[in-house]
Design a protein around this motif. Structure first.
Motif, PDB file in Angstrom:
ATOM      1  N   GLY A 153     -43.987  26.831  14.979  1.00 35.17           N
ATOM      2  CA  GLY A 153     -42.674  26.382  15.410  1.00 35.17           C
ATOM      3  C   GLY A 153     -42.223  26.956  16.733  1.00 35.17           C
ATOM      4  O   GLY A 153     -42.792  27.918  17.262  1.00 35.17           O
ATOM      5  N   PRO A 154     -41.175  26.360  17.289  1.00 30.21           N
ATOM      6  CA  PRO A 154     -40.712  26.734  18.628  1.00 30.21           C
ATOM      7  C   PRO A 154     -40.176  28.153  18.727  1.00 30.21           C
ATOM      8  O   PRO A 154     -40.319  28.799  19.762  1.00 30.21           O
ATOM      9  CB  PRO A 154     -39.626  25.694  18.933  1.00 30.21           C
ATOM     10  CG  PRO A 154     -39.221  25.140  17.610  1.00 30.21           C
ATOM     11  CD  PRO A 154     -40.429  25.211  16.748  1.00 30.21           C
ATOM     12  N   CYS A 155     -39.554  28.671  17.663  1.00 28.29           N
ATOM     13  CA  CYS A 155     -38.982  30.014  17.778  1.00 28.29           C
ATOM     14  C   CYS A 155     -40.093  31.059  17.904  1.00 28.29           C
ATOM     15  O   CYS A 155     -39.966  32.016  18.672  1.00 28.29           O
ATOM     16  CB  CYS A 155     -38.072  30.327  16.596  1.00 28.29           C
ATOM     17  SG  CYS A 155     -38.875  30.816  15.068  1.00 28.29           S
ATOM     18  N   VAL A 156     -41.186  30.861  17.172  1.00 29.00           N
ATOM     19  CA  VAL A 156     -42.300  31.814  17.247  1.00 29.00           C
ATOM     20  C   VAL A 156     -42.947  31.758  18.625  1.00 29.00           C
ATOM     21  O   VAL A 156     -43.219  32.789  19.251  1.00 29.00           O
ATOM     22  CB  VAL A 156     -43.332  31.511  16.148  1.00 29.00           C
ATOM     23  CG1 VAL A 156     -44.531  32.450  16.268  1.00 29.00           C
ATOM     24  CG2 VAL A 156     -42.703  31.620  14.758  1.00 29.00           C
ATOM     25  N   LEU A 157     -43.175  30.546  19.123  1.00 32.70           N
ATOM     26  CA  LEU A 157     -43.783  30.383  20.440  1.00 32.70           C
ATOM     27  C   LEU A 157     -42.889  30.960  21.530  1.00 32.70           C
ATOM     28  O   LEU A 157     -43.354  31.635  22.459  1.00 32.70           O
ATOM     29  CB  LEU A 157     -44.057  28.900  20.701  1.00 32.70           C
ATOM     30  CG  LEU A 157     -44.657  28.538  22.063  1.00 32.70           C
ATOM     31  CD1 LEU A 157     -45.972  29.269  22.291  1.00 32.70           C
ATOM     32  CD2 LEU A 157     -44.856  27.021  22.165  1.00 32.70           C
ATOM     33  N   CYS A 158     -41.594  30.724  21.426  1.00 31.42           N
ATOM     34  CA  CYS A 158     -40.644  31.224  22.421  1.00 31.42           C
ATOM     35  C   CYS A 158     -40.654  32.746  22.445  1.00 31.42           C
ATOM     36  O   CYS A 158     -40.690  33.366  23.519  1.00 31.42           O
ATOM     37  CB  CYS A 158     -39.247  30.694  22.103  1.00 31.42           C
ATOM     38  SG  CYS A 158     -37.960  31.242  23.236  1.00 31.42           S
ATOM     39  N   ALA A 213     -38.704  29.614  27.571  1.00 25.28           N
ATOM     40  CA  ALA A 213     -38.052  28.529  26.834  1.00 25.28           C
ATOM     41  C   ALA A 213     -39.084  27.507  26.367  1.00 25.28           C
ATOM     42  O   ALA A 213     -40.091  27.277  27.038  1.00 25.28           O
ATOM     43  CB  ALA A 213     -37.002  27.855  27.716  1.00 25.28           C
ATOM     44  N   VAL A 214     -38.825  26.918  25.216  1.00 27.99           N
ATOM     45  CA  VAL A 214     -39.736  25.931  24.621  1.00 27.99           C
ATOM     46  C   VAL A 214     -38.949  24.658  24.363  1.00 27.99           C
ATOM     47  O   VAL A 214     -37.817  24.693  23.867  1.00 27.99           O
ATOM     48  CB  VAL A 214     -40.327  26.460  23.302  1.00 27.99           C
ATOM     49  CG1 VAL A 214     -41.123  25.373  22.592  1.00 27.99           C
ATOM     50  CG2 VAL A 214     -41.212  27.677  23.568  1.00 27.99           C
ATOM     51  N   GLN A 215     -39.543  23.522  24.693  1.00 28.41           N
ATOM     52  CA  GLN A 215     -38.925  22.224  24.411  1.00 28.41           C
ATOM     53  C   GLN A 215     -39.939  21.343  23.694  1.00 28.41           C
ATOM     54  O   GLN A 215     -41.051  21.133  24.183  1.00 28.41           O
ATOM     55  CB  GLN A 215     -38.451  21.557  25.698  1.00 28.41           C
ATOM     56  CG  GLN A 215     -37.710  20.251  25.424  1.00 28.41           C
ATOM     57  CD  GLN A 215     -36.752  19.850  26.533  1.00 28.41           C
ATOM     58  OE1 GLN A 215     -35.893  19.022  26.300  1.00 28.41           O
ATOM     59  NE2 GLN A 215     -36.876  20.428  27.716  1.00 28.41           N
ATOM     60  N   GLU A 216     -39.551  20.876  22.519  1.00 32.41           N
ATOM     61  CA  GLU A 216     -40.404  19.985  21.723  1.00 32.41           C
ATOM     62  C   GLU A 216     -39.643  18.683  21.511  1.00 32.41           C
ATOM     63  O   GLU A 216     -38.817  18.571  20.612  1.00 32.41           O
ATOM     64  CB  GLU A 216     -40.761  20.631  20.377  1.00 32.41           C
ATOM     65  CG  GLU A 216     -41.551  21.924  20.475  1.00 32.41           C
ATOM     66  CD  GLU A 216     -42.939  21.731  21.073  1.00 32.41           C
ATOM     67  OE1 GLU A 216     -43.376  20.564  21.209  1.00 32.41           O
ATOM     68  OE2 GLU A 216     -43.587  22.731  21.407  1.00 32.41           O
TER      69      GLU A 216
END
Length: 244
Positions: free
Chosen positions: A78-83, A89-92
């Motif tokens: 998920g984005p929070c882990v990657l961020c 910042a991560v955008q999916e």
């Protein structure tokens, strides 16, 4: 309301907390609320790393978002882990396209009607200590200006935490202070449970009633929760004071 007006309101709301004798729970919940308004998000969550480096969910806009955050933390998807790991910042824009990369997160998000997500890092003294997640009901790319405003809100909140720390405290104490909000959250969860049981409310409804009561009495969210946990019989007064 125009985008600029929404952003001004969000910054004013957060600043109102920062100039008061705030507690961390109040500040982080206001950060999540303000960020949702700026981006028009349907949900938000905040995760921070504890002293062992493990990510922990600390703020969530609903129980559904809480479950989605837990899935990210339990699976490493998920984005929070990657961020958090990247510090960027991560955008999916299309969660459905992530079914192979993040199968459990994608399935859980879809089940909640979440189809796109963003995450911005929470930064303190040059270190990433967590992430702020925003979830949207439709696929698509978020407006870049809105995401910059969300990052600015997050940075402002983190600066407030630095300022709120004890004078002369070493840099290592600031992330510890953020993580102390985990203890505050446990107080809030207990108080929500008391209100939910005595008022036949959902946990989301119980939280809104607790927040409303704290505002009515000029108390911090944690302070109101601690008072209720110390005297569960006072739940009736909270429910009466916040009845719709």
């Amino acid at each position: 309301m125009s985008g600029e007006a929404k952003w001004n309101e969000a910054f004013a709301d957060l600043a109102e907390v920062l100039v008061s004798d705030f507690d961390l729970a109040d500040l982080l919940h206001r950060l999540a609320d303000a960020s949702m308004r700026v981006c028009g998000a349907a949900g938000a969550g905040i995760v921070v790393a504890d002293q062992t480096g493990r990510l922990r969910d600390i703020v969530y806009s609903s129980e559904g978002i809480r479950r989605l955050e837990r899935i990210q933390l339990d699976t490493g998807e998920g984005p929070c882990v990657l961020c958090y790991r990247s510090g960027q910042a991560v955008q999916e824009p299309d969660i459905a396209s992530l079914a192979e990369r993040w199968p459990r997160f994608a399935a859980a998000a879809s089940g909640l009607g979440i189809h796109s997500a963003n995450a911005v890092p929470l930064r303190l003294r040059g270190r990433t200590v967590g992430a702020l997640n925003l979830f949207h009901p439709r696929p698509g790319v978020a407006e870049s200006a809105a995401l910059r405003a969300v990052q600015a809100l997050a940075d402002l909140a983190m600066l407030g935490i630095v300022q709120h720390s004890h004078a002369g405290a070493p840099p290592e104490s600031v992330p510890v202070q953020v993580r102390n909000a985990l203890l505050e959250r446990s107080q809030i969860e207990r108080a929500k449970g008391i209100l939910a049981e005595q008022g036949s409310l959902s946990m989301d409804e119980a939280f809104e009633r607790l927040r409303h009561y704290a505002l009515l009495h000029g108390a911090g969210l944690t302070q109101a929760a601690e008072a209720l946990n110390t005297s569960p019989a006072s739940a009736e007064s909270v429910l009466s004071a916040t009845a719709p």
